[in-house]
Structure formats: C-alpha cells, structure tokens
Design a protein around this motif. Sequence first.
Motif, PDB file in Angstrom:
ATOM      1  N   THR A   6      -6.905  -6.018  -7.786  1.00 33.75           N
ATOM      2  CA  THR A   6      -6.971  -5.415  -9.160  1.00 33.75           C
ATOM      3  C   THR A   6      -5.967  -4.504  -8.783  1.00 33.75           C
ATOM      4  O   THR A   6      -5.333  -4.321 -10.057  1.00 33.75           O
ATOM      5  CB  THR A   6      -8.374  -5.458 -10.217  1.00 33.75           C
ATOM      6  OG1 THR A   6      -8.679  -7.330  -9.888  1.00 33.75           O
ATOM      7  CG2 THR A   6      -8.527  -5.218 -11.221  1.00 33.75           C
ATOM      8  N   ILE A   7      -6.607  -3.713  -7.894  1.00 29.19           N
ATOM      9  CA  ILE A   7      -5.821  -2.569  -8.317  1.00 29.19           C
ATOM     10  C   ILE A   7      -4.101  -2.969  -7.834  1.00 29.19           C
ATOM     11  O   ILE A   7      -3.334  -2.069  -8.686  1.00 29.19           O
ATOM     12  CB  ILE A   7      -6.374  -1.312  -7.176  1.00 29.19           C
ATOM     13  CG1 ILE A   7      -7.878  -1.242  -7.496  1.00 29.19           C
ATOM     14  CG2 ILE A   7      -5.672  -0.323  -6.579  1.00 29.19           C
ATOM     15  CD1 ILE A   7      -7.937  -0.285  -8.341  1.00 29.19           C
ATOM     16  N   GLU A   8      -4.416  -3.346  -6.750  1.00 32.17           N
ATOM     17  CA  GLU A   8      -2.519  -3.806  -6.561  1.00 32.17           C
ATOM     18  C   GLU A   8      -1.891  -4.395  -7.811  1.00 32.17           C
ATOM     19  O   GLU A   8      -1.059  -3.512  -8.218  1.00 32.17           O
ATOM     20  CB  GLU A   8      -2.727  -4.946  -5.706  1.00 32.17           C
ATOM     21  CG  GLU A   8      -3.006  -4.057  -3.819  1.00 32.17           C
ATOM     22  CD  GLU A   8      -3.084  -4.896  -3.191  1.00 32.17           C
ATOM     23  OE1 GLU A   8      -3.116  -6.335  -3.369  1.00 32.17           O
ATOM     24  OE2 GLU A   8      -3.235  -5.035  -1.880  1.00 32.17           O
ATOM     25  N   ALA A  14       2.391  -0.706 -13.666  1.00 30.68           N
ATOM     26  CA  ALA A  14       2.097   0.426 -13.114  1.00 30.68           C
ATOM     27  C   ALA A  14       3.653   1.142 -11.866  1.00 30.68           C
ATOM     28  O   ALA A  14       4.328   2.224 -12.420  1.00 30.68           O
ATOM     29  CB  ALA A  14       1.329   1.799 -13.189  1.00 30.68           C
ATOM     30  N   ARG A  15       4.339   0.455 -11.666  1.00 35.64           N
ATOM     31  CA  ARG A  15       5.379   0.100 -11.421  1.00 35.64           C
ATOM     32  C   ARG A  15       5.022   1.348  -9.703  1.00 35.64           C
ATOM     33  O   ARG A  15       5.455   2.580  -9.488  1.00 35.64           O
ATOM     34  CB  ARG A  15       6.403   0.466 -11.804  1.00 35.64           C
ATOM     35  CG  ARG A  15       7.459  -0.249 -13.334  1.00 35.64           C
ATOM     36  CD  ARG A  15       8.323  -0.340 -13.228  1.00 35.64           C
ATOM     37  NE  ARG A  15       9.010  -1.479 -14.215  1.00 35.64           N
ATOM     38  CZ  ARG A  15       8.414  -3.204 -14.560  1.00 35.64           C
ATOM     39  NH1 ARG A  15       7.659  -3.299 -13.502  1.00 35.64           N
ATOM     40  NH2 ARG A  15       9.466  -3.555 -15.592  1.00 35.64           N
ATOM     41  N   LEU A  16       4.346   1.675  -9.357  1.00 38.29           N
ATOM     42  CA  LEU A  16       3.514   2.369  -8.329  1.00 38.29           C
ATOM     43  C   LEU A  16       3.493   2.015  -7.262  1.00 38.29           C
ATOM     44  O   LEU A  16       3.657   0.261  -7.198  1.00 38.29           O
ATOM     45  CB  LEU A  16       1.841   2.894  -8.433  1.00 38.29           C
ATOM     46  CG  LEU A  16       2.403   3.252 -10.545  1.00 38.29           C
ATOM     47  CD1 LEU A  16       0.278   3.862 -10.383  1.00 38.29           C
ATOM     48  CD2 LEU A  16       2.950   4.880  -9.800  1.00 38.29           C
ATOM     49  N   HIS A  17       3.887   2.016  -5.773  1.00 39.31           N
ATOM     50  CA  HIS A  17       3.648   1.910  -4.850  1.00 39.31           C
ATOM     51  C   HIS A  17       2.825   2.154  -3.983  1.00 39.31           C
ATOM     52  O   HIS A  17       2.623   3.619  -3.932  1.00 39.31           O
ATOM     53  CB  HIS A  17       4.958   2.369  -3.842  1.00 39.31           C
ATOM     54  CG  HIS A  17       6.129   1.102  -4.377  1.00 39.31           C
ATOM     55  ND1 HIS A  17       6.261   0.015  -4.238  1.00 39.31           N
ATOM     56  CD2 HIS A  17       7.296   2.144  -4.917  1.00 39.31           C
ATOM     57  CE1 HIS A  17       8.194  -0.661  -5.353  1.00 39.31           C
ATOM     58  NE2 HIS A  17       7.797   0.506  -5.482  1.00 39.31           N
ATOM     59  N   ILE A  18       1.765   1.867  -3.932  1.00 37.61           N
ATOM     60  CA  ILE A  18       0.142   2.213  -2.661  1.00 37.61           C
ATOM     61  C   ILE A  18       0.125   0.838  -2.209  1.00 37.61           C
ATOM     62  O   ILE A  18       0.290   0.041  -1.548  1.00 37.61           O
ATOM     63  CB  ILE A  18      -0.972   1.923  -4.053  1.00 37.61           C
ATOM     64  CG1 ILE A  18      -0.748   0.609  -4.154  1.00 37.61           C
ATOM     65  CG2 ILE A  18      -0.291   2.827  -5.273  1.00 37.61           C
ATOM     66  CD1 ILE A  18      -2.201   0.147  -5.585  1.00 37.61           C
ATOM     67  N   THR A  19      -0.364   2.130  -0.956  1.00 40.58           N
ATOM     68  CA  THR A  19      -0.613   1.754   0.481  1.00 40.58           C
ATOM     69  C   THR A  19      -1.715   0.676   0.494  1.00 40.58           C
ATOM     70  O   THR A  19      -3.217   1.201  -0.789  1.00 40.58           O
ATOM     71  CB  THR A  19      -1.132   2.846   1.469  1.00 40.58           C
ATOM     72  OG1 THR A  19      -2.268   3.605   1.204  1.00 40.58           O
ATOM     73  CG2 THR A  19       0.541   3.726   1.226  1.00 40.58           C
ATOM     74  N   GLU A  20      -2.505   0.432   1.319  1.00 38.10           N
ATOM     75  CA  GLU A  20      -3.573  -0.504   1.540  1.00 38.10           C
ATOM     76  C   GLU A  20      -4.926   0.524   1.109  1.00 38.10           C
ATOM     77  O   GLU A  20      -5.947  -0.016   0.336  1.00 38.10           O
ATOM     78  CB  GLU A  20      -3.888  -0.781   2.409  1.00 38.10           C
ATOM     79  CG  GLU A  20      -3.011  -2.384   2.881  1.00 38.10           C
ATOM     80  CD  GLU A  20      -3.290  -3.799   1.757  1.00 38.10           C
ATOM     81  OE1 GLU A  20      -4.777  -3.464   2.089  1.00 38.10           O
ATOM     82  OE2 GLU A  20      -2.534  -4.088   1.083  1.00 38.10           O
ATOM     83  N   ALA A  21      -4.686   1.554   2.018  1.00 37.87           N
ATOM     84  CA  ALA A  21      -5.889   2.176   2.415  1.00 37.87           C
ATOM     85  C   ALA A  21      -5.680   3.262   0.817  1.00 37.87           C
ATOM     86  O   ALA A  21      -7.032   3.216   0.275  1.00 37.87           O
ATOM     87  CB  ALA A  21      -5.392   3.651   2.890  1.00 37.87           C
ATOM     88  N   GLU A  22      -4.623   3.365   0.190  1.00 38.72           N
ATOM     89  CA  GLU A  22      -4.762   3.895  -1.299  1.00 38.72           C
ATOM     90  C   GLU A  22      -5.790   3.169  -2.257  1.00 38.72           C
ATOM     91  O   GLU A  22      -6.472   3.508  -3.450  1.00 38.72           O
ATOM     92  CB  GLU A  22      -3.876   4.298  -1.933  1.00 38.72           C
ATOM     93  CG  GLU A  22      -3.573   5.482  -1.803  1.00 38.72           C
ATOM     94  CD  GLU A  22      -1.623   5.489  -1.754  1.00 38.72           C
ATOM     95  OE1 GLU A  22      -1.457   7.425  -1.918  1.00 38.72           O
ATOM     96  OE2 GLU A  22      -1.342   4.473  -2.095  1.00 38.72           O
TER      97      GLU A  22
END
Length: 93
Positions: A6-8, A14-22
Amino acid sequence: MIDKKTIEHIAKLARLHITEAEAAQYSAQLEKVLHNFEQIAKVDTAGVEPLITPTEIEAYWRDDEAKKDFTAEEMTANAPSRTGNLFKVPPVV
C-alpha cells in the motif's frame, strides 16, 4: 493495516521514489498514526457541544467604510517612473 504494498502504491501515485527500508518505516509510522485515530474515535463525545474555535474569543467586526485617503497623484508621487497616474514598470516577457 497499511502494508508495504500500500505504501508503494501511494508513493507511485505521488510520483515518489522510496526504498524498501523507507516503505517499511512509513508503514510502521502510519500504523501508529491510525492507531491514535482509533483511540480518538473511541472517546465518548455525547452531550459535548461542537466548537467553532478552540477559545471563547468572539470575532470583532468593524463596519466597512469607503473612504479616499490619497489621490492618485499622491500615491504615485514617489514612484521612480510613472506614466500619468500609473506606475511605469519594465515590460515582462
């Protein structure tokens, strides 16, 4: 429960690139936030009047009065450059 998937999905919208840890960190943080809202929702508010403002201060409204304090010539008197009663500014492209 807000899982990593869901977070991904939210990050993608939101067109944000987040890592697995984030994603894992945000999932835990949002879970705590939702838990707090669940606790707030359990509070019995029966018989409590809703407030418009958190204080008892009443708004002070003054009457609108149209008045002419300055003439156009007085307002443009200190302008570095003017044309008639208008401010002259450089052209904007």
